[in-house]
Design an enzyme around this catalytic site. Sequence first.
Site, PDB file in Angstrom:
ATOM      1  N   THR A 117       0.826  -1.208   0.000  1.00  0.00           N
ATOM      2  CA  THR A 117       0.000   0.000   0.000  1.00  0.00           C
ATOM      3  C   THR A 117       0.861   1.259   0.000  1.00  0.00           C
ATOM      4  O   THR A 117       1.985   1.257   0.541  1.00  0.00           O
ATOM      5  CB  THR A 117      -0.896   0.005   1.261  1.00  0.00           C
ATOM      6  OG1 THR A 117      -1.419   1.319   1.453  1.00  0.00           O
ATOM      7  CG2 THR A 117      -0.125  -0.359   2.519  1.00  0.00           C
ATOM      8  N   TYR A 141      -1.605   0.097  10.451  1.00  0.00           N
ATOM      9  CA  TYR A 141      -1.905  -0.581   9.179  1.00  0.00           C
ATOM     10  C   TYR A 141      -0.696  -0.509   8.246  1.00  0.00           C
ATOM     11  O   TYR A 141      -0.216  -1.537   7.728  1.00  0.00           O
ATOM     12  CB  TYR A 141      -3.138   0.057   8.515  1.00  0.00           C
ATOM     13  CG  TYR A 141      -3.332  -0.365   7.082  1.00  0.00           C
ATOM     14  CD1 TYR A 141      -3.712  -1.669   6.769  1.00  0.00           C
ATOM     15  CD2 TYR A 141      -3.116   0.535   6.030  1.00  0.00           C
ATOM     16  CE1 TYR A 141      -3.875  -2.063   5.443  1.00  0.00           C
ATOM     17  CE2 TYR A 141      -3.285   0.152   4.706  1.00  0.00           C
ATOM     18  CZ  TYR A 141      -3.664  -1.149   4.415  1.00  0.00           C
ATOM     19  OH  TYR A 141      -3.818  -1.541   3.110  1.00  0.00           O
TER      20      TYR A 141
HETATM   21  N1  LIG Z   1      -8.715  -1.068  -1.150  1.00  0.00           N
HETATM   22  C1  LIG Z   1      -7.664  -0.279  -1.305  1.00  0.00           C
HETATM   23  O1  LIG Z   1      -7.783   0.888  -1.746  1.00  0.00           O
HETATM   24  C2  LIG Z   1      -6.277  -0.799  -0.978  1.00  0.00           C
HETATM   25  C3  LIG Z   1      -5.201   0.090  -1.073  1.00  0.00           C
HETATM   26  C4  LIG Z   1      -3.921  -0.380  -0.794  1.00  0.00           C
HETATM   27  C5  LIG Z   1      -3.730  -1.713  -0.463  1.00  0.00           C
HETATM   28  N2  LIG Z   1      -4.789  -2.558  -0.355  1.00  0.00           N
HETATM   29  C6  LIG Z   1      -4.531  -3.963   0.000  1.00  0.00           C
HETATM   30  O2  LIG Z   1      -5.247  -4.806  -0.884  1.00  0.00           O
HETATM   31  C7  LIG Z   1      -5.613  -6.026  -0.230  1.00  0.00           C
HETATM   32  C8  LIG Z   1      -7.069  -6.310  -0.462  1.00  0.00           C
HETATM   33  O3  LIG Z   1      -7.862  -5.244   0.030  1.00  0.00           O
HETATM   34  P1  LIG Z   1      -9.432  -5.130  -0.262  1.00  0.00           P
HETATM   35  O4  LIG Z   1      -9.741  -3.699  -0.462  1.00  0.00           O
HETATM   36  O5  LIG Z   1      -9.813  -6.105  -1.306  1.00  0.00           O
HETATM   37  O6  LIG Z   1     -10.026  -5.566   1.169  1.00  0.00           O
HETATM   38  P2  LIG Z   1     -11.206  -6.606   1.523  1.00  0.00           P
HETATM   39  O7  LIG Z   1     -11.462  -6.435   2.992  1.00  0.00           O
HETATM   40  O8  LIG Z   1     -12.347  -6.457   0.580  1.00  0.00           O
HETATM   41  O9  LIG Z   1     -10.514  -8.003   1.246  1.00  0.00           O
HETATM   42  C9  LIG Z   1      -9.690  -8.676   2.175  1.00  0.00           C
HETATM   43  C10 LIG Z   1     -10.075 -10.136   2.140  1.00  0.00           C
HETATM   44  O10 LIG Z   1      -9.199 -10.868   2.983  1.00  0.00           O
HETATM   45  C11 LIG Z   1      -9.955 -11.755   3.809  1.00  0.00           C
HETATM   46  N3  LIG Z   1      -9.142 -11.981   5.016  1.00  0.00           N
HETATM   47  C12 LIG Z   1      -8.717 -11.064   5.924  1.00  0.00           C
HETATM   48  N4  LIG Z   1      -7.945 -11.662   6.853  1.00  0.00           N
HETATM   49  C13 LIG Z   1      -7.853 -12.982   6.506  1.00  0.00           C
HETATM   50  C14 LIG Z   1      -7.180 -14.106   7.065  1.00  0.00           C
HETATM   51  N5  LIG Z   1      -6.448 -13.991   8.180  1.00  0.00           N
HETATM   52  N6  LIG Z   1      -7.300 -15.298   6.431  1.00  0.00           N
HETATM   53  C15 LIG Z   1      -8.052 -15.433   5.312  1.00  0.00           C
HETATM   54  N7  LIG Z   1      -8.718 -14.401   4.743  1.00  0.00           N
HETATM   55  C16 LIG Z   1      -8.609 -13.183   5.338  1.00  0.00           C
HETATM   56  C17 LIG Z   1     -11.277 -11.041   4.033  1.00  0.00           C
HETATM   57  O11 LIG Z   1     -12.336 -11.905   4.374  1.00  0.00           O
HETATM   58  C18 LIG Z   1     -11.497 -10.388   2.659  1.00  0.00           C
HETATM   59  O12 LIG Z   1     -12.181 -11.255   1.774  1.00  0.00           O
HETATM   60  C19 LIG Z   1      -5.231  -5.822   1.242  1.00  0.00           C
HETATM   61  O13 LIG Z   1      -4.027  -6.523   1.474  1.00  0.00           O
HETATM   62  C20 LIG Z   1      -5.015  -4.332   1.383  1.00  0.00           C
HETATM   63  O14 LIG Z   1      -4.068  -4.029   2.375  1.00  0.00           O
HETATM   64  C21 LIG Z   1      -6.071  -2.128  -0.595  1.00  0.00           C
END
Ligand SMILES: NC(=O)c1ccc[n+]([C@@H]2O[C@H](COP(=O)([O-])OP(=O)(O)OC[C@H]3O[C@@H](n4cnc5c(N)ncnc54)[C@H](O)[C@@H]3O)[C@@H](O)[C@H]2O)c1
Length: 329
Positions: A117, A141
């Site tokens: 991120t 985070y």
């Molecule tokens: N959304 C953004 O703008 C953004 C920006 C930068 C980085 N990210 C990164 O992208 C990735 C995905 O983010 P997202 O927006 O899709 O979030 P999200 O919450 O929609 O998806 C995360 C998924 O991981 C699963 N999960 C969490 N902990 C878990 C565990 N211990 N074991 C198994 N499953 C688990 C959740 O159930 C969910 O389906 C993350 O790593 C986040 O840090 C997202």
Amino acid sequence: MTVLVTGGAGYIGSHMVLALLDAGEEVVVIDNLSTGFDWVLPPEVELVVGDMGDQALVEGVIRRRGVDAIAHFAAKIVVPESVADPLGYYLNNTVKSRALIEAAVRAGVAHFIFSSTAAVYGEPAVVPVPEDLPLSPVSPYGRSKLMTEWMLADAAYAHGLRYVVLRYFNVAGADPQGRAGQSTPNATHLIKVAAQTALGDRPRMEVFGTDYPTADGSCVRDYIQVSDLAAAHLSALAHLRKGGESLTLNCGYGRGYSVLEVIEVVKRVSGVDFEVRISPRRPGDPAQIVAKADRIRERLGWRPHYDDLEAIVAQALAWERSLKQRNLR
Ligand SMILES: NC(=O)c1ccc[n+]([C@@H]2O[C@H](COP(=O)([O-])OP(=O)(O)OC[C@H]3O[C@@H](n4cnc5c(N)ncnc54)[C@H](O)[C@@H]3O)[C@@H](O)[C@H]2O)c1
């Protein structure tokens, strides 16, 4: 060869699953459904409901499905929540990622793609932000993700794993074919919140701070469309399978929009002039974060297809309407 997608039932992971299927890849998902949804996955995809930190489970899946690459999305992602519950974030995002990396090494997985991120940069002194800027995340985070970057680099050096770390800027929009989108009901992403407000699901929305040193005083962010981001992961996968070296790459378009500009676009595309309340700044929101975005183009040959804020907003609105019609919120 199968790709293991952790967090594949979440927002970005589910778009990765679709991109992999569209490319003819075999896919298996591990997700504990803490914030993800099983209904978002096509029926042909195997979903293992469980924890990515459960090494016996992960190693079993890797061996049974012949996994050669892991795309690791699973994480907790809400910055203010990480301030209130830092140990929960370090457990889920750092400790369990360590377990996952170890399981990958033990089971002989050669390729690893990690969702990092822009939060690892903290409040960047240079904008656009290059990958080699000193890293100083300001939230648990951001630190939980940066520690995983470090573990991955050290494990790669010691054990011959190769990886691509992708540092996402602000991810937005939905699958252009309407198969997936951001489904978390209380998501805090700006475009999602504005779309929900335009559709009458929130009475109004807030803008946190209009006194920043930016053109209109509101914060500026770099919005990358989610299918473009998934495509970047496919390019990373191809790079690793060809024997390419480990890389750390920004994922953004290299141009910023202010919060007020984004809201104007949502009002224009939806045709709804919803109420916006100006509130004080939130602690820890940098004025401007925009990616220096050329390295990923040079190293992976990746090119965006949806670099158009109006189209991104239209996708987000279409997905919000489809959730509503299907009573999925
Ligand atoms: N959304 C953004 O703008 C953004 C920006 C930068 C980085 N990210 C990164 O992208 C990735 C995905 O983010 P997202 O927006 O899709 O979030 P999200 O919450 O929609 O998806 C995360 C998924 O991981 C699963 N999960 C969490 N902990 C878990 C565990 N211990 N074991 C198994 N499953 C688990 C959740 O159930 C969910 O389906 C993350 O790593 C986040 O840090 C997202």
